[in-house]
Design a protein around this motif. Sequence first.
Motif, PDB file in Angstrom:
ATOM      1  N   HIS A 367       0.840  -1.294   0.053  1.00 17.61           N
ATOM      2  CA  HIS A 367      -0.014   0.052  -0.009  1.00 17.61           C
ATOM      3  C   HIS A 367       0.791   1.177   0.093  1.00 17.61           C
ATOM      4  CE1 HIS A 367      -3.883  -1.928   0.674  1.00 17.61           C
ATOM      5  NE2 HIS A 367      -3.018  -2.954   1.440  1.00 17.61           N
ATOM      6  N   GLN A 368       0.312   2.318  -0.560  1.00 11.75           N
ATOM      7  CA  GLN A 368       0.896   3.650  -0.419  1.00 11.75           C
ATOM      8  C   GLN A 368       1.041   3.986   1.088  1.00 11.75           C
ATOM      9  OE1 GLN A 368       1.991   5.994  -2.519  1.00 11.75           O
ATOM     10  NE2 GLN A 368       1.772   4.604  -4.349  1.00 11.75           N
ATOM     11  N   LEU A 369       2.297   4.412   1.279  1.00  5.75           N
ATOM     12  CA  LEU A 369       2.678   4.922   2.759  1.00  5.75           C
ATOM     13  C   LEU A 369       1.537   5.717   3.242  1.00  5.75           C
ATOM     14  CD1 LEU A 369       4.599   4.826   5.230  1.00  5.75           C
ATOM     15  CD2 LEU A 369       5.926   6.630   3.885  1.00  5.75           C
ATOM     16  N   ARG A 370       1.385   6.784   2.352  1.00  4.11           N
ATOM     17  CA  ARG A 370       0.453   7.983   2.893  1.00  4.11           C
ATOM     18  C   ARG A 370      -0.910   7.345   3.089  1.00  4.11           C
ATOM     19  NH1 ARG A 370       1.354   9.443  -2.376  1.00  4.11           N
ATOM     20  NH2 ARG A 370      -0.248   9.021  -3.802  1.00  4.11           N
ATOM     21  N   ASP A 371      -1.332   6.199   2.787  1.00  4.24           N
ATOM     22  CA  ASP A 371      -2.614   5.689   2.782  1.00  4.24           C
ATOM     23  C   ASP A 371      -2.576   4.692   4.068  1.00  4.24           C
ATOM     24  OD1 ASP A 371      -3.488   6.610   0.757  1.00  4.24           O
ATOM     25  OD2 ASP A 371      -3.284   4.935  -0.540  1.00  4.24           O
ATOM     26  N   ALA A 372      -1.540   4.014   4.178  1.00  2.00           N
ATOM     27  CA  ALA A 372      -1.356   3.023   5.299  1.00  2.00           C
ATOM     28  C   ALA A 372      -1.255   3.860   6.612  1.00  2.00           C
ATOM     29  CB  ALA A 372      -0.025   2.295   4.992  1.00  2.00           C
ATOM     30  N   ILE A 373      -0.422   5.021   6.624  1.00  2.00           N
ATOM     31  CA  ILE A 373      -0.261   5.651   7.982  1.00  2.00           C
ATOM     32  C   ILE A 373      -0.875   7.178   7.480  1.00  2.00           C
ATOM     33  CG2 ILE A 373       1.125   6.803   9.376  1.00  2.00           C
ATOM     34  CD1 ILE A 373       3.193   4.569   8.717  1.00  2.00           C
ATOM     35  N   PRO A 374      -2.192   7.491   7.789  1.00  2.00           N
ATOM     36  CA  PRO A 374      -2.792   8.446   7.607  1.00  2.00           C
ATOM     37  C   PRO A 374      -2.090   9.989   8.177  1.00  2.00           C
ATOM     38  CG  PRO A 374      -4.445   6.869   8.650  1.00  2.00           C
ATOM     39  CD  PRO A 374      -2.986   6.539   8.794  1.00  2.00           C
ATOM     40  N   GLY A 375      -1.239   9.849   9.039  1.00  2.00           N
ATOM     41  CA  GLY A 375      -0.665  10.975   9.508  1.00  2.00           C
ATOM     42  C   GLY A 375       0.639  11.248   8.804  1.00  2.00           C
ATOM     43  N   TRP A 376       1.021  10.253   7.925  1.00  2.00           N
ATOM     44  CA  TRP A 376       2.500  10.216   7.127  1.00  2.00           C
ATOM     45  C   TRP A 376       2.499  11.702   6.427  1.00  2.00           C
ATOM     46  CZ3 TRP A 376       7.104   8.518   7.803  1.00  2.00           C
ATOM     47  CH2 TRP A 376       7.870   9.008   6.581  1.00  2.00           C
ATOM     48  N   THR A 377       1.592  12.358   5.825  1.00  2.00           N
ATOM     49  CA  THR A 377       1.679  13.529   4.971  1.00  2.00           C
ATOM     50  C   THR A 377       2.202  14.842   5.852  1.00  2.00           C
ATOM     51  OG1 THR A 377      -0.255  12.453   4.033  1.00  2.00           O
ATOM     52  CG2 THR A 377       0.707  14.465   3.271  1.00  2.00           C
ATOM     53  N   ALA A 378       1.398  14.813   7.046  1.00  2.00           N
ATOM     54  CA  ALA A 378       1.616  15.830   8.084  1.00  2.00           C
ATOM     55  C   ALA A 378       2.953  15.938   8.581  1.00  2.00           C
ATOM     56  CB  ALA A 378       0.754  15.646   9.226  1.00  2.00           C
ATOM     57  N   VAL A 379       3.632  14.799   8.670  1.00  2.00           N
ATOM     58  CA  VAL A 379       5.184  14.676   9.399  1.00  2.00           C
ATOM     59  C   VAL A 379       6.323  14.464   8.250  1.00  2.00           C
ATOM     60  CG1 VAL A 379       4.219  13.514  11.556  1.00  2.00           C
ATOM     61  CG2 VAL A 379       5.137  12.190   9.823  1.00  2.00           C
ATOM     62  N   GLU A 380       5.904  14.300   7.132  1.00  2.00           N
ATOM     63  CA  GLU A 380       6.661  13.725   6.171  1.00  2.00           C
ATOM     64  C   GLU A 380       8.012  14.877   6.071  1.00  2.00           C
ATOM     65  OE1 GLU A 380       5.130  13.109   2.262  1.00  2.00           O
ATOM     66  OE2 GLU A 380       7.097  12.090   1.637  1.00  2.00           O
ATOM     67  N   ALA A 381       7.698  16.262   5.971  1.00  2.00           N
ATOM     68  CA  ALA A 381       8.661  17.024   5.848  1.00  2.00           C
ATOM     69  C   ALA A 381       9.652  17.195   7.154  1.00  2.00           C
ATOM     70  CB  ALA A 381       7.904  18.439   5.598  1.00  2.00           C
ATOM     71  N   LEU A 382       9.001  16.591   7.974  1.00  2.00           N
ATOM     72  CA  LEU A 382       9.944  16.573   9.392  1.00  2.00           C
ATOM     73  C   LEU A 382      11.125  15.616   9.575  1.00  2.00           C
ATOM     74  CD1 LEU A 382       7.158  17.751  11.709  1.00  2.00           C
ATOM     75  CD2 LEU A 382       8.918  19.202  10.853  1.00  2.00           C
TER      76      LEU A 382
END
Length: 663
Positions: A367-382
């Motif tokens: 699965h896409q990481l951002r789908d599997a972990i809903p909060g991923w997009t919010a922290v990705e840049a960090l």
Amino acid sequence: MDSPLTTTARDQGSLLEAILTSVGDGIIVFGRDGQLRYANEPAARALGATSMDELLATPLGEIVERFDVMDEEGNPFPESRLPGRLALLGEESPPSVTLRFRIRATGEERWSIASARPLRDADGNVEAALSIFRDITHLKKAEEAQRFLAEATDILNRSLHLDEMLTSFAHLAVPTLADWCVVHRIGPDGAVQPLVLAHANPEKVRWAEELGDRWPPDPNETTGIAGVLRSGSSELYPEITDEMLVAAARDDHHLEVLRSLAMKSVMTVPIPGRDGVFGTMTFVASESGRRYDERDLELVQELAQRAGFAVENARVFAEAEDRAHASLVLSHVDDGVFLVDREGVIRLWNRAAETITGLSARQVIGHQLRDAIPGWTAVEALVPVGATPGAGDNPVQAVPLDLGNGEIWVSLSGVGFEEGTVYAFRDLTAERRVDEMKADFLATASHELRTPVAAVYGAAMTLMRTDYVIGDEARTRLLEIIASESDRLTRIVDDVLWASRVDSGRLTLAIDRVDAAQLAIGIVSAARAHLPPGVKITFEAPESSPAVAGDPDKVRQVLANLLDNAVKYSPDGGEVELRLDAQEGRMRFSIRDEGLGIPPAEQARIFEKFYRLDPQLTRGVGGTGLGLYICRELVRRMGGRIWVASGEGPGSTFFFELPLSEP
Ligand code: ADP
């Protein structure tokens, strides 16, 4: 020229001669005196002469001296049992025998089947013996080659470790096939690396290794090992001449050494690999005097093919083993590890990742990481992503990760590589919780400290006033405030001190016999002395309660703390009951109240350091969140256990058990 067979005019003798010469078998005639009477061309050649005439001119003793005659096993063959000898003695058809001849001058070995017949004169007396030798060297060699091939294949298949396999192989080749067997491979830098060097004599191996170090194969050579490695074509040198050595030598000393090796014949064959030539096998005949021919070359080429397969197998096995180790490590490491490909799809999700997040590999892999972990997009840049593992280029940050089923705090970092990014993370939720609780504690503690300090200060200031007279009653009241508030202050400070003592391991216990009932009575009466209105304490213990094994001061501390809490968390009043029950070698203390109670979900956590149900003090009951933590640690260290039950009806009941003292 006319064919001898169709020519009737030729005499019988020359016809016979023509026949004898044209047969492949060696034919020899010995007289009764043991002298050689006749030998055809093949026999002459086999006996080391260039022609029949030359052979007949050579004294028999000299001819015999040229050979070692052996049986199939290589043991000396007694002359008296040679078929020719037996035929001379009159034996009509002596059994034919398989003989092995070693040519002393060269060390070369040949095989023959020898048979013989007596030749009689007109009176029937044995006059001479006719011996026939059929050369079976090529058959024997083919047989040997087959056997060798089978054995070598077995060795190659048996081991899956490259070095071990090639070493056993080289040692099999020596001395059956060669006096020296050397395996080379191409190193990662393109250099020619010796892998195995075998000779029957270990001394010689050491010597040759030194030579190899001193004059390593030149990778730019067009022939020899480097040449075969590059071209992938075999080389066969049936006869090594001195000119060849001169041409190959790098200097005089090298030439001297090459000469001393006494190489007679050499073959080098490429070992095929997955991506071109893997290496070479070189077979050198020296002291054995063996000469290699095309047939030998075919054999070693076949061997090299099989070695190539085996090398490939070993390589696949090593890779699989590496992978197995890696996956073992991944599944046992404490950190969550996951791999995301360049399309952002999760390809690997280790066991720790499953445990920490509660998301199984099956749920997320593919699965896409951002789908599997809903909060991923919010922290990705960090999340720092470096290029080199362990370089620590980017500081790792603690970030909150929304998993869809809850939030966890993790320290997360990644390492990018061609095919994606590997992320590793560690669960910091617990540490984060402690940090939060510590912050709450500081807030509560400062409030807790400020309140009594303010009260003490206020009371003291009032007492110091000179502008009006304070009545006795008011004075006593103010002094009581100072005393009780100072006591409250002391307790807070004590809690902090005890907690740090427990944490640092500086806690010492003096286990003794403790009269628990006696001790409880003392605590109850002290508590009763300043009970808030509406709270009542009852106490119950068996008639004669057995002694407990514990540190009396610590048992007192735990009991006082629990009783204190029961009173404190009953802001609306109620009954507090303390009971002692001895059962199965343990003393159970229970402290029941009718106060605020503790929701089941919180019951496990109230024993954690700093944990408070009501950090905001909405119920106005203050505290440090340290008391129960200290109680738990003290009880554990005295070999007991502590827990809480709360649920039905108001209030809660705390229990702790300690072992009874040995009578
Ligand atoms: P505190 O100093 O806050 O009382 P404790 O470690 O003694 O710290 O207790 C931790 C928390 O457990 C308290 O903040 C309170 O919320 C809860 N607690 C402890 N004892 C009781 C009780 N008898 N009734 C209800 N809640 C309690």
